[in-house]
Every structure is written in structure tokens, then in C-alpha cells.
Design a protein around this motif. Sequence first.
Motif, PDB file in Angstrom:
ATOM      1  N   LYS A   2       0.856  -1.180   0.000  1.00  0.00           N
ATOM      2  CA  LYS A   2       0.000   0.000   0.000  1.00  0.00           C
ATOM      3  C   LYS A   2       0.893   1.232   0.000  1.00  0.00           C
ATOM      4  CE  LYS A   2      -3.649  -2.179   2.639  1.00  0.00           C
ATOM      5  NZ  LYS A   2      -4.418  -2.177   3.880  1.00  0.00           N
ATOM      6  N   GLU A   3       0.509   2.204  -0.802  1.00  0.00           N
ATOM      7  CA  GLU A   3       1.277   3.441  -0.838  1.00  0.00           C
ATOM      8  C   GLU A   3       0.831   4.352   0.298  1.00  0.00           C
ATOM      9  OE1 GLU A   3       1.274   5.368  -4.598  1.00  0.00           O
ATOM     10  OE2 GLU A   3       1.383   3.473  -5.678  1.00  0.00           O
ATOM     11  N   PRO A   4       1.772   5.029   0.987  1.00  0.00           N
ATOM     12  CA  PRO A   4       1.392   5.923   2.091  1.00  0.00           C
ATOM     13  C   PRO A   4       0.463   7.044   1.646  1.00  0.00           C
ATOM     14  CG  PRO A   4       3.772   5.629   2.025  1.00  0.00           C
ATOM     15  CD  PRO A   4       3.214   4.966   0.819  1.00  0.00           C
TER      16      PRO A   4
ATOM     17  N   GLY B  44      -4.448  10.765   1.630  1.00  0.00           N
ATOM     18  CA  GLY B  44      -5.571  11.260   0.841  1.00  0.00           C
ATOM     19  C   GLY B  44      -6.908  10.888   1.468  1.00  0.00           C
ATOM     20  N   ALA B  45      -7.007   9.663   1.969  1.00  0.00           N
ATOM     21  CA  ALA B  45      -8.245   9.228   2.614  1.00  0.00           C
ATOM     22  C   ALA B  45      -8.504  10.018   3.894  1.00  0.00           C
ATOM     23  CB  ALA B  45      -8.189   7.731   2.914  1.00  0.00           C
ATOM     24  N   MET B  46      -7.433  10.479   4.547  1.00  0.00           N
ATOM     25  CA  MET B  46      -7.615  11.296   5.751  1.00  0.00           C
ATOM     26  C   MET B  46      -8.269  12.622   5.407  1.00  0.00           C
ATOM     27  SD  MET B  46      -4.308  10.585   8.240  1.00  0.00           S
ATOM     28  CE  MET B  46      -3.423  11.889   7.508  1.00  0.00           C
TER      29      MET B  46
ATOM     30  N   PHE C 235     -15.820  14.458   5.636  1.00  0.00           N
ATOM     31  CA  PHE C 235     -17.000  13.764   6.173  1.00  0.00           C
ATOM     32  C   PHE C 235     -17.262  14.177   7.624  1.00  0.00           C
ATOM     33  CE2 PHE C 235     -16.908   9.775   3.302  1.00  0.00           C
ATOM     34  CZ  PHE C 235     -17.618  10.455   2.337  1.00  0.00           C
ATOM     35  N   SER C 236     -16.208  14.219   8.425  1.00  0.00           N
ATOM     36  CA  SER C 236     -16.366  14.576   9.842  1.00  0.00           C
ATOM     37  C   SER C 236     -16.904  15.993   9.987  1.00  0.00           C
ATOM     38  CB  SER C 236     -15.032  14.455  10.574  1.00  0.00           C
ATOM     39  OG  SER C 236     -14.592  13.129  10.576  1.00  0.00           O
ATOM     40  N   THR C 237     -16.383  16.906   9.191  1.00  0.00           N
ATOM     41  CA  THR C 237     -16.865  18.282   9.231  1.00  0.00           C
ATOM     42  C   THR C 237     -18.342  18.343   8.859  1.00  0.00           C
ATOM     43  OG1 THR C 237     -14.659  19.077   8.670  1.00  0.00           O
ATOM     44  CG2 THR C 237     -16.491  20.602   8.337  1.00  0.00           C
TER      45      THR C 237
ATOM     46  N   TYR D 225     -15.928   4.481   3.923  1.00  0.00           N
ATOM     47  CA  TYR D 225     -16.277   5.207   2.710  1.00  0.00           C
ATOM     48  C   TYR D 225     -15.280   6.304   2.354  1.00  0.00           C
ATOM     49  CZ  TYR D 225     -20.546   2.576   2.460  1.00  0.00           C
ATOM     50  OH  TYR D 225     -21.440   1.554   2.361  1.00  0.00           O
ATOM     51  N   SER D 226     -14.537   6.817   3.312  1.00  0.00           N
ATOM     52  CA  SER D 226     -13.523   7.814   2.963  1.00  0.00           C
ATOM     53  C   SER D 226     -12.427   7.172   2.119  1.00  0.00           C
ATOM     54  CB  SER D 226     -12.937   8.458   4.215  1.00  0.00           C
ATOM     55  OG  SER D 226     -12.270   7.502   5.002  1.00  0.00           O
ATOM     56  N   ARG D 227     -12.052   5.936   2.430  1.00  0.00           N
ATOM     57  CA  ARG D 227     -11.047   5.248   1.619  1.00  0.00           C
ATOM     58  C   ARG D 227     -11.585   4.912   0.240  1.00  0.00           C
ATOM     59  NH1 ARG D 227      -9.123   0.330   4.871  1.00  0.00           N
ATOM     60  NH2 ARG D 227     -11.304   0.282   5.434  1.00  0.00           N
TER      61      ARG D 227
END
Length: 86
Positions: free
Chosen positions: A17-19, A24-26, A32-34, A74-76
Motif C-alpha cells: 500500500k502506498e502511504p 488522501g483518505a484522511m 465527512f467529519s466536518t 467510505y472515505s477510503r
Amino acid sequence: MGSMHANCPNCNLRYEKEPGNFYGAMYVSYGFSTAIFLVTAFVLYHFFNDPGLNVYLITILIVALILFPLNFRYSRVIFLYLIWKS
């Protein structure tokens, strides 16, 4: 049902997996959190006649914790769809 190979059977390329995918998913998760925080605060303000600060904090925390598994997954997925090139 077998698991995924650690290396490519043809060229022996190691699958990793690439870091950048996690970073990006963060950003998508932050969005989403906002949105969860703002929608919850909007509902509390308009439908419950502006409750106190403690009610805002506790309710937003509970809603965010309940929706955390969806946010995490879902963010990923959405980030992968955003960077996918056909």
C-alpha cells in the motif's frame, strides 16, 4: 477462499500500500467529519431551540462515534474513486 499473493506470480513485484493513499483518505475523512459536525449542530440548533454547549458537544461526539465505521470505510473508497484513472 484464498488470500491475496504477497508478490506477483509473473514478475515477483511486491504488493504494498502506498502511504499517499492513507493521507488522501484522511482528507476525505476530515470532510465527512466536518459535514457530520455541521449537520448535527444545524439539527440541534433548529429543531431543539439552541441547547447548551454541553448538549452540542455530547451529541456531536455520539453521532460521530456511531458514524465512525461508515466514515472510515467510505472515505477510503471515495478517495480511491477520486484518484482512479481509466
